[in-house]
Design an enzyme around this catalytic site. Structure first.
Site, PDB file in Angstrom:
ATOM      1  NE  ARG A  41       5.878   9.900 -10.397  1.00  0.00           N
ATOM      2  CZ  ARG A  41       6.573   9.551  -9.341  1.00  0.00           C
ATOM      3  NH1 ARG A  41       7.720  10.115  -9.117  1.00  0.00           N
ATOM      4  NH2 ARG A  41       6.131   8.645  -8.506  1.00  0.00           N
ATOM      5  CB  THR A  96      19.741   1.916  -0.873  1.00  0.00           C
ATOM      6  OG1 THR A  96      18.801   2.311   0.121  1.00  0.00           O
ATOM      7  CG2 THR A  96      20.963   1.338  -0.192  1.00  0.00           C
ATOM      8  CD  GLU A 163       7.108  16.726   3.829  1.00  0.00           C
ATOM      9  OE1 GLU A 163       7.224  17.757   3.177  1.00  0.00           O
ATOM     10  OE2 GLU A 163       6.445  16.675   4.897  1.00  0.00           O
ATOM     11  CG  LEU A 165       4.666  13.796   3.331  1.00  0.00           C
ATOM     12  CD1 LEU A 165       4.253  12.462   2.732  1.00  0.00           C
ATOM     13  CD2 LEU A 165       4.300  14.911   2.389  1.00  0.00           C
ATOM     14  CB  ALA A 166       2.990   9.104   7.252  1.00  0.00           C
ATOM     15  CE  LYS A 222      12.684  12.144   6.080  1.00  0.00           C
ATOM     16  NZ  LYS A 222      11.266  12.273   5.920  1.00  0.00           N
ATOM     17  N   GLY A 273       5.656  -6.620   8.583  1.00  0.00           N
ATOM     18  CA  GLY A 273       6.931  -5.909   8.411  1.00  0.00           C
ATOM     19  C   GLY A 273       6.710  -4.546   7.798  1.00  0.00           C
ATOM     20  CB  CYS A 278      11.260   6.951   4.756  1.00  0.00           C
ATOM     21  SG  CYS A 278      10.882   8.342   3.698  1.00  0.00           S
ATOM     22  CE  LYS A 281      15.743   7.122   1.200  1.00  0.00           C
ATOM     23  NZ  LYS A 281      15.015   7.998   0.287  1.00  0.00           N
ATOM     24  NE  ARG A 444       0.326  -4.722   6.302  1.00  0.00           N
ATOM     25  CZ  ARG A 444       1.126  -3.675   6.327  1.00  0.00           C
ATOM     26  NH1 ARG A 444       1.151  -2.883   7.365  1.00  0.00           N
ATOM     27  NH2 ARG A 444       1.920  -3.434   5.308  1.00  0.00           N
TER      28      ARG A 444
END
Ligand code: UDX
Ligand code: ADP
Length: 465
Positions: A41, A96, A163, A165-166, A222, A273, A278, A281, A444
């Site tokens: 990474r 999780t 955080e 942010l999306a 959050k 769905g 996030c 979880k 969608r």
């Protein structure tokens, strides 16, 4: 008030990478080092070609190009970065739990704990430790306890800075955040730490958008923000099922209710769905926390948001099967999209994974096209489920980079991600390529029903009869 000259962020993922890039870009006077145990990474973050960063996010390559090597660094030298930093952000993953107490509900804090122990071992000077990962309440307390009991006489101040942010809009969300939340102790040193973190964000955000709270409020906010957002999606999806049984149109219903200023127009888009790292979880954490306090009704209430989300994914695949004459065995079904939403290469909890799994149980042959998700990632997602062997996954599912070629002799196309490019495809040509009847299942709601029907498709759009 002392000054922050050097920041370290542990974790170079979807949160740590973009967030630190923006902080470094907006604060040229601060050295920002992002570290990770994952060498691959870090190598990807450091490669010359910024279009191939490990996180696909609009605007990020430009920011990294401008800032990397100036005051933004990506490294695997974790100890050195911790040692040098005045402020350390913890931005590691908190999946999780898959074992033991709280299995399937509670967050696994082992990576956080490893970080805290690493910081405790290395730190020789006072540090402000900022928890950035999505965490269940009381994590700051756990971090504090580890740091304060390792005894090398260093003062640690622990802050929670969740955080919001999306993914897909991360850079805009960071540059123009609705709010920044900073939780910390109300002691003089706690207040000083909160002000120091606030001063970083004040480099580009108005002060009134930076909220200071206690740690518990910050951590719980959050979880609650994500639970409320997910609840809206499940609410509208529950109504989409009703719309399919009646002549009501889900977009018209969403539009009508969204005009009520108390409800508002956002987050009312019906889909196959919600996914992402996030929502599920965080709700599971909320459920777990409520249960531990004996608040079973509260736990059940929030769990229903997840149940509805699972129902939506199953409903979509069941509908595909029943429409295709109750059998999909051996049929070629093309998936347009694998990411959990458009404009990201993240696939965590993506609806596509679950829909594929259900169709593969019926022996369908899935061919996946996604403009940003790698073949390696798609197979990792399927293998992680553990439903069938790796060989079977590769036998039943293939990945393509040619969206048009994939449609040749296909029985059906399912749209699982709302990538804009899908709207501009030559659907007349796609119709010609496919076996007849040519089924398209739009999970969608991005394609026009009349146009698709005029082209001759057997077209199903989630939320429409
Ligand atoms: C979310 C929160 O928005 C963000 O504030 C938090 O920091 C992390 O979790 P993210 O998961 O990146 O962000 O994406 P988001 O835009 O919230 O979408 C989550 C899922 O809900 C996606 O699968 C998306 O497709 C779905 N969704 C969203 C809908 O189906 N309908 C909608 O109207 C909105
Ligand atoms: P998020 O969406 O929260 O950013 P990711 O999974 O994308 O989550 O990123 C988390 C990163 O944290 C991963 O790259 C992982 O390798 C890294 N990480 C996890 N534990 C540690 C650790 N103890 N030290 C350094 N990095 C870690």
């Amino acid at each position: 008030m002392k000054k922050i000259a050097s920041i370290c962020c542990i974790g170079a993922g979807y949160v740590g990478g973009p967030t630190m890039s923006v902080i470094a870009n907006k604060c040229p006077h601060i050295k920002v080092t992002v570290v990770d145990i994952n060498e691959k990474r870090i190598k990807q973050w450091n490669q010359d070609d910024v279009s191939k960063l490990p996180v696909y996010e609009s605007g990020l390559p430009e920011i990294v190009k401008e800032t990397r090597g100036r005051n933004l660094f990506f490294s695997t030298a974790i100890d050195e970065a911790i040692d040098e930093a005045d402020m350390i952000f913890i931005s590691v993953n908190t999946p999780t739990k898959t074992y033991g107490k709280g299995k399937g509900l509670a967050a696994d804090l082992k990576y956080i704990e490893l970080c805290a122990r690493n910081i405790a071992r290395v730190a020789k000077t006072d540090k402000i430790v900022v928890e950035k990962s999505t965490l269940p309440v009381r994590t700051a307390e756990a971090i504090k306890s580890i740091l304060h009991n390792t005894g090398n006489h260093v003062n640690f101040e622990i802050l929670s800075n969740p955080e919001f942010l999306a993914e897909g809009t991360a850079i805009d969300d960071l540059l123009d955040a609705d709010r920044v939340l900073i939780g910390g102790d109300d002691t003089p040193s706690g207040k000083e730490a909160k002000n120091l973190l606030s001063s970083i964000y004040e480099n580009w955000l108005p002060k009134e958008r930076i909220l200071q709270t206690n740690v518990w409020s910050s951590e719980l906010s959050k979880l609650v923000a994500n639970a409320f957002l997910a609840q809206r999606v499940s609410s509208i999806n529950s109504i989409s099922a009703l719309c399919e049984k009646t002549d009501a149109n889900i977009d018209e219903v969403a539009n009508a209710i969204g005009y009520d200023s108390r409800i508002g127009p956002k987050f009312l888009k019906s889909s196959v769905g919600f996914g992402g790292s996030c929502f599920q979880k965080d709700i599971l954490n909320l459920v777990y926390i409520a249960k531990t306090f004996g608040l079973n009704e509260v736990a059940d209430y929030w769990e229903q948001v997840i149940i509805m989300n699972n129902y939506q994914k199953t409903r979509f695949s069941d509908h595909m099967i029943s429409t295709m004459f109750n059998t999909v065995a051996g049929k070629k079904i093309v998936f347009y999209g694998w990411a959990f939403k458009k404009d990201t290469n993240d696939t965590r909890e993506s609806a596509a994974i679950h829909v594929a799994d259900l169709l593969m149980e019926e022996q369908a042959n899935i061919v996946v096209y996604d403009p940003q998700v790698s073949e390696e990632r798609i197979y990792m997602d399927m293998d992680y489920l553990g439903t069938r062997s790796e060989a079977e996954n590769r036998n039943l599912l293939t990945v393509t980079s040619d969206y048009m070629e994939a449609t040749k002799d296909a029985h059906a196309i399912a749209i699982l991600t709302e990538w804009d490019e899908f709207k501009t495809y030559d659907w007349a040509q796609i119709h010609k390529n496919m076996l007849k009847p040519a089924f398209v299942f739009d999970g969608r709601r991005i394609l026009d029903t009349k146009h698709m029907k005029d082209l001759g498709f057997d077209f199903y759009k989630i939320g429409e009869s």
